[in-house]
Design a protein around this motif. Sequence first.
Motif, mmCIF file in Angstrom:
data_model
loop_
_atom_site.group_PDB
_atom_site.id
_atom_site.type_symbol
_atom_site.label_atom_id
_atom_site.label_comp_id
_atom_site.label_asym_id
_atom_site.label_seq_id
_atom_site.Cartn_x
_atom_site.Cartn_y
_atom_site.Cartn_z
ATOM 1 N N UNK A 150 38.462 -13.348 -36.356
ATOM 2 C CA UNK A 150 37.171 -13.812 -37.103
ATOM 3 C C UNK A 150 36.106 -14.562 -35.521
ATOM 4 N N UNK A 151 36.827 -15.685 -35.180
ATOM 5 C CA UNK A 151 35.925 -16.538 -34.231
ATOM 6 C C UNK A 151 35.438 -15.253 -33.376
ATOM 7 N N UNK A 152 36.431 -14.773 -33.222
ATOM 8 C CA UNK A 152 35.629 -13.446 -31.739
ATOM 9 C C UNK A 152 34.457 -12.391 -32.677
ATOM 10 N N UNK A 153 34.019 -11.425 -33.264
ATOM 11 C CA UNK A 153 33.620 -11.519 -34.591
ATOM 12 C C UNK A 153 32.419 -12.549 -33.942
ATOM 13 N N UNK A 154 32.247 -13.434 -34.845
ATOM 14 C CA UNK A 154 31.445 -14.732 -35.120
ATOM 15 C C UNK A 154 30.659 -14.682 -33.359
ATOM 16 N N UNK A 155 31.388 -14.787 -32.352
ATOM 17 C CA UNK A 155 30.701 -15.269 -31.365
ATOM 18 C C UNK A 155 30.219 -13.490 -30.571
ATOM 19 N N UNK A 156 30.290 -12.740 -31.003
ATOM 20 C CA UNK A 156 29.640 -11.020 -31.319
ATOM 21 C C UNK A 156 28.360 -11.238 -31.769
ATOM 22 N N UNK A 218 34.298 -7.816 -25.286
ATOM 23 C CA UNK A 218 34.778 -8.045 -26.700
ATOM 24 C C UNK A 218 36.021 -7.852 -27.431
ATOM 25 N N UNK A 219 35.791 -6.212 -26.986
ATOM 26 C CA UNK A 219 35.929 -4.927 -27.847
ATOM 27 C C UNK A 219 38.165 -5.014 -27.401
ATOM 28 N N UNK A 220 37.630 -5.248 -25.897
ATOM 29 C CA UNK A 220 39.316 -5.081 -25.594
ATOM 30 C C UNK A 220 40.168 -6.950 -26.442
ATOM 31 N N UNK A 221 39.051 -7.693 -25.811
ATOM 32 C CA UNK A 221 40.119 -9.133 -26.657
ATOM 33 C C UNK A 221 40.486 -8.756 -28.224
ATOM 34 N N UNK A 222 39.453 -8.561 -28.406
ATOM 35 C CA UNK A 222 39.798 -7.723 -30.365
ATOM 36 C C UNK A 222 40.941 -6.468 -30.158
ATOM 37 N N UNK A 223 41.405 -6.162 -29.495
ATOM 38 C CA UNK A 223 42.158 -4.927 -29.444
ATOM 39 C C UNK A 223 43.758 -5.282 -29.195
#
Length: 274
Positions: A150-156, A218-223
């Motif tokens: 969720x934090x990663x999405x907020x960062x984006x 961002x995509x790689x970290x989410x993966x």
Amino acid sequence: MFYLNPKSMRNVCGLDVHKDNVFVCIDKENGEKIQFKTGILTKELDALRDTLVANDVTEIAMESTSVYWMPIWRILENDFKLYLVNPYAIKQLPGRKSDIKDAEWIATCLRKELIRGSYVPNSEIQQLRQYNRRIFDINKQSVYIQNKIDAALQRCNIRIGNYISNVRAKSYCEIVDMLSEGKTSPELLIVKVHKRTINKWGRDTILAALEGVVNKTDCRILKQLKEELDMLRRHKVECLVMLRDICMENYKEQILDIQTIPGIGEQGAMQIIA
């Protein structure tokens, strides 16, 4: 069955358990005391067991030091009557002490019957507890990773979490899946959002919430985060399967009885048994 001395002599032993070694004091009925230090490798503990058997020891007491007592217990439990003692229950008076003196004190307390052993469950219950604790840890780690996602999405600046309150919701998870695959177009992402959510907040609002500033990192970290979460979910399923197998083999009747209580399902019944 623990080892029984045919002469009914009560030879006892105190073990002062440490991370790297064990201090031993054998207190014999005839007043003789045998004191020594041994290592904690399996072959050394096997040798300790043989020495205790050779000296006709029938009862052994040890302190519940972290997890270090557990392998010793496993090796000795079939040959002796064992007592696991809370260190505070047999704490010595202040003064000059040593590890071997501590072992001697434990043996003395055992001989004078001043020791009350803690409850140590049988092997099956211990295994159930291991799986149960692992499930608890997995749940805790899963919540942590979900918060990181969720934090990663907020960062984006992907703000869909403001409109889908549950991060475990199907829509939310599918959006994370698409983002982890590099699909960042709001028009593609909104297809995964439930119609009820779109009707409630409006299509334009949801599209705006899905329009972020997402780069390849961002995509790689989410993966990676998603793969961690998937792995934890697989491990939880494996633990639940093993938990059920042990319960069905040893406590089938109890599991069924507990489930007759309103509100308790199979998993709850297994946790109660554990």
